[in-house]
Design a protein around this motif. Structure first.
Motif, PDB file in Angstrom:
ATOM      1  N   THR A  27     -11.773   1.834   7.994  1.00  0.00           N
ATOM      2  CA  THR A  27     -11.142   1.989   6.691  1.00  0.00           C
ATOM      3  C   THR A  27     -11.266   3.421   6.184  1.00  0.00           C
ATOM      4  N   GLU A  28     -10.378   3.767   5.294  1.00  0.00           N
ATOM      5  CA  GLU A  28     -10.363   5.101   4.701  1.00  0.00           C
ATOM      6  C   GLU A  28     -11.033   5.127   3.334  1.00  0.00           C
ATOM      7  N   TYR A  29     -11.044   3.981   2.655  1.00  0.00           N
ATOM      8  CA  TYR A  29     -11.515   3.951   1.274  1.00  0.00           C
ATOM      9  C   TYR A  29     -12.686   2.989   1.057  1.00  0.00           C
ATOM     10  N   CYS A  30     -13.277   2.484   2.144  1.00  0.00           N
ATOM     11  CA  CYS A  30     -14.396   1.545   2.042  1.00  0.00           C
ATOM     12  C   CYS A  30     -15.521   1.974   2.972  1.00  0.00           C
ATOM     13  N   GLU A  31     -16.700   1.450   2.689  1.00  0.00           N
ATOM     14  CA  GLU A  31     -17.844   1.727   3.550  1.00  0.00           C
ATOM     15  C   GLU A  31     -18.812   0.546   3.473  1.00  0.00           C
ATOM     16  N   LEU A  32     -19.268   0.085   4.635  1.00  0.00           N
ATOM     17  CA  LEU A  32     -20.256  -0.987   4.673  1.00  0.00           C
ATOM     18  C   LEU A  32     -21.605  -0.422   4.262  1.00  0.00           C
ATOM     19  N   ARG A  33     -22.102  -0.890   3.115  1.00  0.00           N
ATOM     20  CA  ARG A  33     -23.361  -0.351   2.607  1.00  0.00           C
ATOM     21  C   ARG A  33     -24.426  -1.414   2.372  1.00  0.00           C
ATOM     22  N   ALA A  72       0.827  -1.212   0.000  1.00  0.00           N
ATOM     23  CA  ALA A  72       0.000   0.000   0.000  1.00  0.00           C
ATOM     24  C   ALA A  72       0.856   1.254   0.000  1.00  0.00           C
ATOM     25  N   GLY A  73       2.013   1.162   0.629  1.00  0.00           N
ATOM     26  CA  GLY A  73       2.867   2.330   0.720  1.00  0.00           C
ATOM     27  C   GLY A  73       3.414   2.788  -0.619  1.00  0.00           C
ATOM     28  N   PHE A  74       3.337   1.909  -1.634  1.00  0.00           N
ATOM     29  CA  PHE A  74       3.860   2.286  -2.936  1.00  0.00           C
ATOM     30  C   PHE A  74       2.753   2.697  -3.898  1.00  0.00           C
ATOM     31  N   LEU A  75       1.504   2.643  -3.446  1.00  0.00           N
ATOM     32  CA  LEU A  75       0.421   3.060  -4.323  1.00  0.00           C
ATOM     33  C   LEU A  75       0.297   4.580  -4.323  1.00  0.00           C
ATOM     34  N   PRO A  76      -0.066   5.165  -5.456  1.00  0.00           N
ATOM     35  CA  PRO A  76      -0.206   6.622  -5.510  1.00  0.00           C
ATOM     36  C   PRO A  76      -1.284   7.090  -4.549  1.00  0.00           C
ATOM     37  N   PHE A  77      -1.080   8.271  -3.979  1.00  0.00           N
ATOM     38  CA  PHE A  77      -2.107   8.820  -3.088  1.00  0.00           C
ATOM     39  C   PHE A  77      -3.309   9.224  -3.925  1.00  0.00           C
ATOM     40  N   PRO A  78      -4.503   8.760  -3.541  1.00  0.00           N
ATOM     41  CA  PRO A  78      -5.676   8.927  -4.395  1.00  0.00           C
ATOM     42  C   PRO A  78      -5.994  10.352  -4.801  1.00  0.00           C
ATOM     43  N   ASN A  79      -5.731  11.331  -3.940  1.00  0.00           N
ATOM     44  CA  ASN A  79      -6.094  12.704  -4.295  1.00  0.00           C
ATOM     45  C   ASN A  79      -5.390  13.180  -5.563  1.00  0.00           C
ATOM     46  N   PHE A  80      -4.265  12.547  -5.891  1.00  0.00           N
ATOM     47  CA  PHE A  80      -3.549  12.952  -7.081  1.00  0.00           C
ATOM     48  C   PHE A  80      -4.086  12.248  -8.324  1.00  0.00           C
ATOM     49  N   LEU A  81      -5.077  11.365  -8.124  1.00  0.00           N
ATOM     50  CA  LEU A  81      -5.601  10.619  -9.253  1.00  0.00           C
ATOM     51  C   LEU A  81      -7.004  11.075  -9.645  1.00  0.00           C
ATOM     52  N   GLY A  82      -7.432  12.189  -9.091  1.00  0.00           N
ATOM     53  CA  GLY A  82      -8.664  12.771  -9.573  1.00  0.00           C
ATOM     54  C   GLY A  82      -9.906  12.422  -8.789  1.00  0.00           C
ATOM     55  N   PHE A  83      -9.754  11.803  -7.606  1.00  0.00           N
ATOM     56  CA  PHE A  83     -10.954  11.600  -6.806  1.00  0.00           C
ATOM     57  C   PHE A  83     -10.674  12.003  -5.371  1.00  0.00           C
ATOM     58  N   SER A  84     -11.730  12.355  -4.677  1.00  0.00           N
ATOM     59  CA  SER A  84     -11.622  12.904  -3.339  1.00  0.00           C
ATOM     60  C   SER A  84     -11.489  11.822  -2.296  1.00  0.00           C
ATOM     61  N   LYS A  85     -10.874  12.152  -1.165  1.00  0.00           N
ATOM     62  CA  LYS A  85     -10.797  11.219  -0.049  1.00  0.00           C
ATOM     63  C   LYS A  85     -12.184  10.853   0.459  1.00  0.00           C
ATOM     64  N   LYS A  86     -13.184  11.661   0.131  1.00  0.00           N
ATOM     65  CA  LYS A  86     -14.546  11.359   0.567  1.00  0.00           C
ATOM     66  C   LYS A  86     -15.139  10.199  -0.212  1.00  0.00           C
ATOM     67  N   ASP A  87     -14.572   9.924  -1.385  1.00  0.00           N
ATOM     68  CA  ASP A  87     -15.067   8.823  -2.203  1.00  0.00           C
ATOM     69  C   ASP A  87     -14.650   7.500  -1.578  1.00  0.00           C
ATOM     70  N   LYS A  88     -15.630   6.645  -1.346  1.00  0.00           N
ATOM     71  CA  LYS A  88     -15.352   5.328  -0.775  1.00  0.00           C
ATOM     72  C   LYS A  88     -16.085   4.269  -1.591  1.00  0.00           C
ATOM     73  N   LEU A  89     -15.514   3.081  -1.589  1.00  0.00           N
ATOM     74  CA  LEU A  89     -16.173   1.965  -2.251  1.00  0.00           C
ATOM     75  C   LEU A  89     -17.222   1.381  -1.313  1.00  0.00           C
ATOM     76  N   GLY A  90     -18.418   1.135  -1.851  1.00  0.00           N
ATOM     77  CA  GLY A  90     -19.472   0.502  -1.073  1.00  0.00           C
ATOM     78  C   GLY A  90     -19.288  -0.999  -1.060  1.00  0.00           C
ATOM     79  N   VAL A  91     -19.255  -1.575   0.130  1.00  0.00           N
ATOM     80  CA  VAL A  91     -19.029  -3.005   0.297  1.00  0.00           C
ATOM     81  C   VAL A  91     -20.284  -3.676   0.834  1.00  0.00           C
TER      82      VAL A  91
END
Length: 359
Positions: free
Chosen positions: A56-62, A17-36
């Motif tokens: 989690t920072e990028y997921c949400e139980l939906r 995970a430490g080598f993945l690009p930080f999402p804000n630089f890829l065009g989506f907001s930290k508020k965006d989460k994947l619904g699980v």
């Protein structure tokens, strides 16, 4: 050295995970989460995954999928799940029409993994599937094919491959700081009086399927190579409880250049250790596969301190980032398939009273 690098790259283990690009630089907001949506509301979903999703920072139980209607009100109240995001095993295909759900997490008995992974993929959703991946290699291949056909990603829930100290084991397999590895010892088990479906053969029960994949998978990434032969013996001391399945399995994995992994798993005793002997020293993790507090040390006095983060939350965030960044999963279906190929040989060897079999 090259064969170790090849193993790690093919397994997807280089995508920390430490080598993945930080999402804000890829065009989506930290508020965006994947619904699980969790499929199966047993102990692991209830006590580990659902609470971890709150961290989690990028997921949400939906969403939830359950065959137990009595569980629904409690889950809805606790996690704010709307009626539209509640499904059962008969109408799970209707998730295809639900834009709230991006990922379907299969947390069912082992015999149901393939069927519901394929249903989730056919619904056009990314799939996270608990370990072991499936009952046999053919089912694994069908799962991989279904996800590829539907252009969705598939990850297997090997949380330890996301955990800091186990990732150090992967790194040392490549860098060999204590010289070439000679022997690995790995054991995982606990005493169970009430195993439930884990004692039922047709549901994928047995110590090897449930706990044995930990020493199996860990041995593979700790050595950094694929085993070439296996021998195994199963035993059951309580046939009234484990009459259909193995209560204990002892197995030995043989790797190239004479490296050996001696492994044990059981529902009859508590054990949780990984030991690695090299030509110029040794290192260990004990415990190596608990939900928290994984720690260890080395022969020259280094201390491997616990990570301090929720393992399931780290796992799901890593997998979410792979989806959001359109990167390969850290632990893809192909990694689960490799374990099941070996697992089938382990059972075959045990049925032949420990005969050594080539893989």
């Amino acid at each position: 050295m090259e064969h170790r690098r090849t193993f790690i790259k093919k397994s997807g283990l280089f995508l920390a995970a430490g080598f993945l690009p930080f999402p804000n630089f890829l065009g989506f907001s930290k508020k965006d989460k994947l619904g699980v949506a969790l499929v199966g509301l047993g102990g692991y979903s209830t006590h580990q995954l659902a609470p971890a999703l709150q961290e989690t920072e990028y997921c949400e139980l939906r969403g939830i999928v359950t065959g137990s209607p009595e569980k629904i009100p409690q889950w809805q109240e606790k996690y704010g799940i709307p009626d539209a995001n509640v499904y059962n095993y008969e109408n799970i295909h209707q998730i295809a029409n639900n834009n709230d759900i991006d990922v379907i997490y299969i947390v069912l008995p082992n015999s149901m993994h393939a069927e519901y992974t394929i249903k989730a993929a056919n619904a056009g959703k990314h799939v996270w599937c608990e370990k072991p991946m499936a009952m046999n290699a053919e089912e694994c291949r069908q799962m991989i094919e279904a996800c590829e056909k539907n252009r969705v990603k598939l990850a297997i829930g090997y949380r330890l491959q996301h955990e800091k100290n186990n990732r150090i084991m992967m790194k040392w397999a490549e860098t060999t700081p204590y010289g070439p590895i000679q022997e690995v010892k790995a054991a995982a088990g606990f005493y169970s009086n009430n195993p439930g479906w884990r004692a039922v053969e047709k549901m994928g029960g047995g110590a090897m399927y449930d706990m044995g994949v930990y020493p199996l998978n860990t041995s593979r990434y700790t050595v950094g190579r694929e085993p070439i032969a296996v021998s195994a013996k199963s035993s059951t001391s309580r046939p009234d409880v484990f009459g259909e399945v193995d209560e204990t399995m002892d197995f030995t994995l043989e790797f190239p250049e004479g490296v050996v992994a001696n492994c044990r798993t059981s529902f009859g005793e508590g054990m949780n250790n990984l030991e690695v002997t090299c030509s110029d020293g040794s290192y260990y993790l004990q415990p190596f596969q608990t939900y928290s507090g994984v720690k260890g040390g080395t022969s020259d006095g280094k201390i491997l301190e616990p990570f301090g983060k929720n393992q399931q939350a780290v796992q799901m965030d890593d997998d979410a980032l792979s989806i959001l960044n359109n990167k390969p999963m850290m632990v893809p279906g192909e990694e689960g398939l490799k374990d099941i190929i070996v697992l089938e040989k382990i059972y075959e060897s045990a049925a032949k009273n420990g005969q050594k079999l080539k893989i």
